[in-house]
Design a protein around this motif. Structure first.
Motif, mmCIF file in Angstrom:
data_model
loop_
_atom_site.group_PDB
_atom_site.id
_atom_site.type_symbol
_atom_site.label_atom_id
_atom_site.label_comp_id
_atom_site.label_asym_id
_atom_site.label_seq_id
_atom_site.Cartn_x
_atom_site.Cartn_y
_atom_site.Cartn_z
ATOM 1 N N ASP A 279 -22.954 9.744 -1.464
ATOM 2 C CA ASP A 279 -21.626 9.027 -1.784
ATOM 3 C C ASP A 279 -21.398 9.330 -3.348
ATOM 4 N N LYS A 280 -20.417 10.293 -3.377
ATOM 5 C CA LYS A 280 -20.166 10.635 -4.701
ATOM 6 C C LYS A 280 -19.804 9.671 -5.797
ATOM 7 N N ARG A 281 -19.593 8.340 -5.463
ATOM 8 C CA ARG A 281 -19.577 7.655 -6.441
ATOM 9 C C ARG A 281 -20.599 7.368 -7.326
ATOM 10 N N PHE A 282 -21.953 7.596 -6.761
ATOM 11 C CA PHE A 282 -23.030 7.393 -7.281
ATOM 12 C C PHE A 282 -23.960 8.601 -7.594
ATOM 13 N N VAL A 283 -23.600 9.578 -6.638
ATOM 14 C CA VAL A 283 -24.525 10.969 -6.776
ATOM 15 C C VAL A 283 -23.844 11.952 -6.857
ATOM 16 N N THR A 284 -23.987 13.158 -7.594
ATOM 17 C CA THR A 284 -23.279 14.444 -7.543
ATOM 18 C C THR A 284 -23.446 15.042 -6.251
ATOM 19 N N LYS B 27 -4.767 18.096 0.722
ATOM 20 C CA LYS B 27 -5.426 16.959 -0.177
ATOM 21 C C LYS B 27 -6.832 17.178 -0.457
ATOM 22 N N GLN B 28 -7.372 16.143 -1.306
ATOM 23 C CA GLN B 28 -8.969 16.264 -1.760
ATOM 24 C C GLN B 28 -9.804 15.597 -0.804
ATOM 25 N N HIS B 29 -10.910 15.495 -0.892
ATOM 26 C CA HIS B 29 -11.812 14.601 0.153
ATOM 27 C C HIS B 29 -11.701 13.347 -0.199
ATOM 28 N N GLU B 30 -11.268 12.676 0.938
ATOM 29 C CA GLU B 30 -11.250 11.122 0.763
ATOM 30 C C GLU B 30 -12.408 10.373 1.465
ATOM 31 N N LEU B 31 -13.037 9.340 0.603
ATOM 32 C CA LEU B 31 -14.354 8.700 1.254
ATOM 33 C C LEU B 31 -13.896 7.651 2.140
ATOM 34 N N VAL B 32 -14.153 7.745 3.428
ATOM 35 C CA VAL B 32 -13.757 6.696 4.174
ATOM 36 C C VAL B 32 -14.820 5.928 4.724
ATOM 37 N N ALA B 33 -16.028 6.008 4.530
ATOM 38 C CA ALA B 33 -17.166 5.419 4.751
ATOM 39 C C ALA B 33 -18.227 5.581 4.045
ATOM 40 N N SER B 34 -19.107 4.710 3.660
ATOM 41 C CA SER B 34 -20.321 4.810 2.873
ATOM 42 C C SER B 34 -21.472 3.992 3.587
ATOM 43 N N ILE B 35 -22.775 4.475 3.214
ATOM 44 C CA ILE B 35 -23.870 3.595 3.679
ATOM 45 C C ILE B 35 -24.857 3.756 2.558
ATOM 46 N N THR B 36 -25.337 2.889 2.219
ATOM 47 C CA THR B 36 -26.504 2.690 1.270
ATOM 48 C C THR B 36 -28.048 2.985 1.843
ATOM 49 N N SER C 171 -30.208 1.050 1.894
ATOM 50 C CA SER C 171 -30.922 -0.187 2.764
ATOM 51 C C SER C 171 -29.988 -0.428 3.902
ATOM 52 N N GLY C 172 -28.602 0.238 4.044
ATOM 53 C CA GLY C 172 -27.869 0.077 5.383
ATOM 54 C C GLY C 172 -26.670 -0.498 5.015
ATOM 55 N N SER C 173 -26.308 -0.986 3.953
ATOM 56 C CA SER C 173 -25.078 -1.906 3.622
ATOM 57 C C SER C 173 -23.895 -0.813 3.726
ATOM 58 N N THR C 174 -22.809 -1.224 4.116
ATOM 59 C CA THR C 174 -21.801 -0.350 4.659
ATOM 60 C C THR C 174 -20.483 -0.833 3.844
ATOM 61 N N ASN C 175 -19.716 0.328 3.586
ATOM 62 C CA ASN C 175 -18.435 0.046 2.963
ATOM 63 C C ASN C 175 -17.264 1.125 3.566
ATOM 64 N N TYR C 176 -15.913 0.717 3.730
ATOM 65 C CA TYR C 176 -15.183 1.205 4.548
ATOM 66 C C TYR C 176 -13.621 1.431 3.632
ATOM 67 N N ALA C 177 -12.908 2.482 3.593
ATOM 68 C CA ALA C 177 -11.633 2.282 3.145
ATOM 69 C C ALA C 177 -10.926 1.537 4.126
ATOM 70 N N PHE D 77 -33.556 12.865 2.667
ATOM 71 C CA PHE D 77 -32.229 12.082 2.909
ATOM 72 C C PHE D 77 -32.539 10.546 2.664
ATOM 73 N N SER D 78 -33.548 10.167 2.958
ATOM 74 C CA SER D 78 -33.693 8.663 2.936
ATOM 75 C C SER D 78 -33.432 8.011 1.469
ATOM 76 N N ILE D 79 -33.321 8.694 0.420
ATOM 77 C CA ILE D 79 -33.146 8.127 -0.847
ATOM 78 C C ILE D 79 -31.681 7.856 -1.297
ATOM 79 N N TYR D 80 -31.034 8.693 -0.360
ATOM 80 C CA TYR D 80 -29.610 8.729 -0.952
ATOM 81 C C TYR D 80 -28.473 8.058 -0.323
#
Length: 117
Positions: A98-103, A43-52, A54-60, A29-32
């Motif tokens: 996070d599907k922007r970076f990983v399948t 509707k399709q899956h909508e990404l609403v929040a992500s976390i790297t 290292s703990g950096s976050t991003n939100y819709a 888990f920790s590497i993703y």
């Protein structure tokens, strides 16, 4: 095989709060980078929040300032704290990489969140 278990949904009135959790098994888990998604009917899956990792976050924009994503690598778990919920937040919520970076892995069952008065 990776498994995603997402309990924690439910029904709440507008303005209320819910906390979702998602536990991952079968992978490191920790590497993703991880994300929370939601899917409204038709509707399709909508990404609403992500976390790297290292703990950096991003939100819709639609949830910014109301939702908070966090992770506990020791527990293989990612969380989504949802505050000030609105009827338009009603959807089935899923976690995945996070599907922007990983399948994406195979999607779990998701958890229904209903916001209604």
């Amino acid at each position: 095989q990776v498994q995603l278990v997402e309990p924690g949904g439910g029904s709440v009135q507008p303005g209320g709060s819910l906390r979702l959790s998602c536990t991952v098994s079968g992978s490191i888990f920790s590497i993703y980078p991880m994300g929370w998604y939601r899917q409204a009917p038709g509707k399709q899956h909508e990404l609403v929040a992500s976390i790297t990792t290292s703990g950096s976050t991003n939100y819709a924009d639609s949830v910014k300032g109301r939702f908070t994503i966090s992770r506990d690598n020791a527990k293989n778990t990612v969380y989504l704290q949802m505050n000030s919920l609105k009827p338009e937040d009603t959807a089935v919520y899923y976690c995945n990489v996070d599907k922007r970076f990983v399948t994406p892995w195979r999607w779990g069952q998701g958890t229904q969140v209903t916001v209604s008065s």
